[in-house]
Scaffold this motif. Structure first.
Motif, PDB file in Angstrom:
ATOM      1  N   TYR A  63      45.808  44.658   4.927  1.00  0.00           N
ATOM      2  CA  TYR A  63      46.956  45.167   5.373  1.00  0.00           C
ATOM      3  C   TYR A  63      47.426  44.594   6.625  1.00  0.00           C
ATOM      4  CZ  TYR A  63      49.947  48.899   6.915  1.00  0.00           C
ATOM      5  OH  TYR A  63      51.350  49.558   7.366  1.00  0.00           O
TER       6      TYR A  63
ATOM      7  N   CYS B  83      51.814  55.512   7.028  1.00  0.00           N
ATOM      8  CA  CYS B  83      52.306  54.340   6.132  1.00  0.00           C
ATOM      9  C   CYS B  83      52.523  54.514   4.711  1.00  0.00           C
ATOM     10  CB  CYS B  83      50.879  53.387   6.128  1.00  0.00           C
ATOM     11  SG  CYS B  83      50.957  52.044   5.017  1.00  0.00           S
ATOM     12  N   ASP B  84      53.466  54.291   4.534  1.00  0.00           N
ATOM     13  CA  ASP B  84      54.082  54.543   2.777  1.00  0.00           C
ATOM     14  C   ASP B  84      54.104  53.412   1.855  1.00  0.00           C
ATOM     15  OD1 ASP B  84      56.163  53.126   4.053  1.00  0.00           O
ATOM     16  OD2 ASP B  84      57.956  54.721   3.800  1.00  0.00           O
ATOM     17  N   CYS B  85      53.649  52.438   2.645  1.00  0.00           N
ATOM     18  CA  CYS B  85      53.460  51.090   1.683  1.00  0.00           C
ATOM     19  C   CYS B  85      52.695  51.304   0.537  1.00  0.00           C
ATOM     20  CB  CYS B  85      52.636  50.032   2.623  1.00  0.00           C
ATOM     21  SG  CYS B  85      53.434  49.430   4.182  1.00  0.00           S
TER      22      CYS B  85
ATOM     23  N   PHE C  40      52.068  46.642   8.900  1.00  0.00           N
ATOM     24  CA  PHE C  40      53.706  46.706   8.917  1.00  0.00           C
ATOM     25  C   PHE C  40      54.147  48.236   9.470  1.00  0.00           C
ATOM     26  CE2 PHE C  40      57.296  48.241   6.074  1.00  0.00           C
ATOM     27  CZ  PHE C  40      58.072  47.088   6.463  1.00  0.00           C
ATOM     28  N   CYS C  41      53.562  49.127   9.071  1.00  0.00           N
ATOM     29  CA  CYS C  41      53.972  50.505   9.596  1.00  0.00           C
ATOM     30  C   CYS C  41      53.362  50.838  11.021  1.00  0.00           C
ATOM     31  CB  CYS C  41      53.457  51.512   8.684  1.00  0.00           C
ATOM     32  SG  CYS C  41      54.393  51.604   6.930  1.00  0.00           S
TER      33      CYS C  41
HETATM   34 ZN   LIG Z   1      52.549  50.577   5.883  1.00  0.00          ZN
END
Ligand SMILES: [Zn+2]
Length: 293
Positions: A126, A110-112, A129-130
């Motif tokens: 969370y 995850c790069d959020c 999303f990823c």
């Molecule tokens: Zn993410």
């Protein structure tokens, strides 16, 4: 019948000077260990390099010594800690666990950013999303998260003898097990350390109830451990007169501050009792045995 327990632990974080709430936790742990005839291990988590300071680690030894709170296993001083007990000497264990979770496809990268997560959910939960983005695990700019089921319950053995069924709190949705930069998260390292040292009785504050659920959940995805059979005791959290959680500062609830004011051991014990709302005289370790009766 209650389980027999072998080992519990003190697990202070060396990111500040110990406060009266930490002492309350030690006292509760000590007396539960006494009752169970279990040993106490001193665990100090130093993975967070930005917040860990040698003087905070030293403060742990000095405070336990000053209050004459005993423990059976673990480091005796800063040098012993650095040489034999630092979490950096167990990076291979954390890595092994992360790899096995990765192989079993239970995790995702995850790069959020924190900002983005808050934008997607104002509470910072969370949203997953990823989960299906298939980002590379090789990139150290990404965190690794474990897929947590949204509605499944986790079961904990409570010290009272009952089994508690709980849901992971929203803040632990797909919780991080490896942080950006590559170090394991608190949840992963705490779990692996407790398994490694053979801890089977965990005494901690109610604020870590969600972490207990998260760690039991995670342990179920790792092979060869009995962590989910552990017993948990979540004690109350001491608050200051403004009803705020105590912070690890040098304020009036830090043991170091009280010592600098010339307070003796008995007075520090009394200060813990007063803050915990206990009525009467509490001047020594033994006086707190009522915490577990
Ligand atoms: Zn993410």
């Amino acid at each position: 019948m209650k389980n027999q327990h072998q080992l519990t632990r003190f697990a202070p974080t060396p990111s500040g000077f110990l406060h009266l709430g930490n002492i309350y936790s030690f006292l509760t742990t000590h007396h539960i260990a006494q009752k169970e005839n279990a040993k106490v291990f001193l665990r100090i988590d130093d993975l967070d390099k930005d917040r860990t300071r040698n003087n905070y680690i030293n403060d742990i030894f000095e405070t336990l010594d000053f209050l004459e709170i005993p423990y059976d296993r673990g480091p005796e001083n800063l040098k012993d800690f650095k040489s034999n007990f630092s979490q950096f000497s167990r990076l291979h264990l954390y890595r092994e666990a992360l790899e096995s979770l990765k192989i079993n496809k239970l995790i995702f990268a995850c790069d959020c950013s924190r900002k983005k997560i808050l934008k997607m959910n104002p509470k910072g939960f969370y949203t997953g999303f990823c989960r299906n983005r298939q980002l590379s695990f090789a990139n150290t700019d990404t965190a690794w998260r474990v897929k947590t089921p949204r509605n499944n319950d986790v079961q904990l053995n409570d010290y009272s003898g009952i089994t508690i069924t709980g849901k992971l709190p929203g803040v632990l949705n797909d919780f991080i097990i490896r942080k950006k930069g590559g170090l394991p998260s608190y949840q992963l390292a705490s779990l692996i350390d407790d398994i490694h040292f053979g801890v089977d009785l965990i005494v901690r504050g109610k604020d870590l109830y969600g972490s207990s659920l998260a760690q039991v959940f995670l342990s179920g995805h790792l092979i060869g451990n009995q962590f989910s059979g552990n017993t948990f005791y979540h004690h109350k959290i001491l608050k200051n007169e403004k009803s705020q959680k105590l912070s690890k500062s040098t304020g009036s609830t830090s043991v170091q501050y009280l010592r600098k004011q010339g307070k003796k051991k008995a007075q520090v014990y009394q200060a813990v009792a007063d803050l915990a709302g206990l009525k009467g005289q509490y001047n020594k370790l033994e006086d707190f045995s009522i915490l577990v009766n």
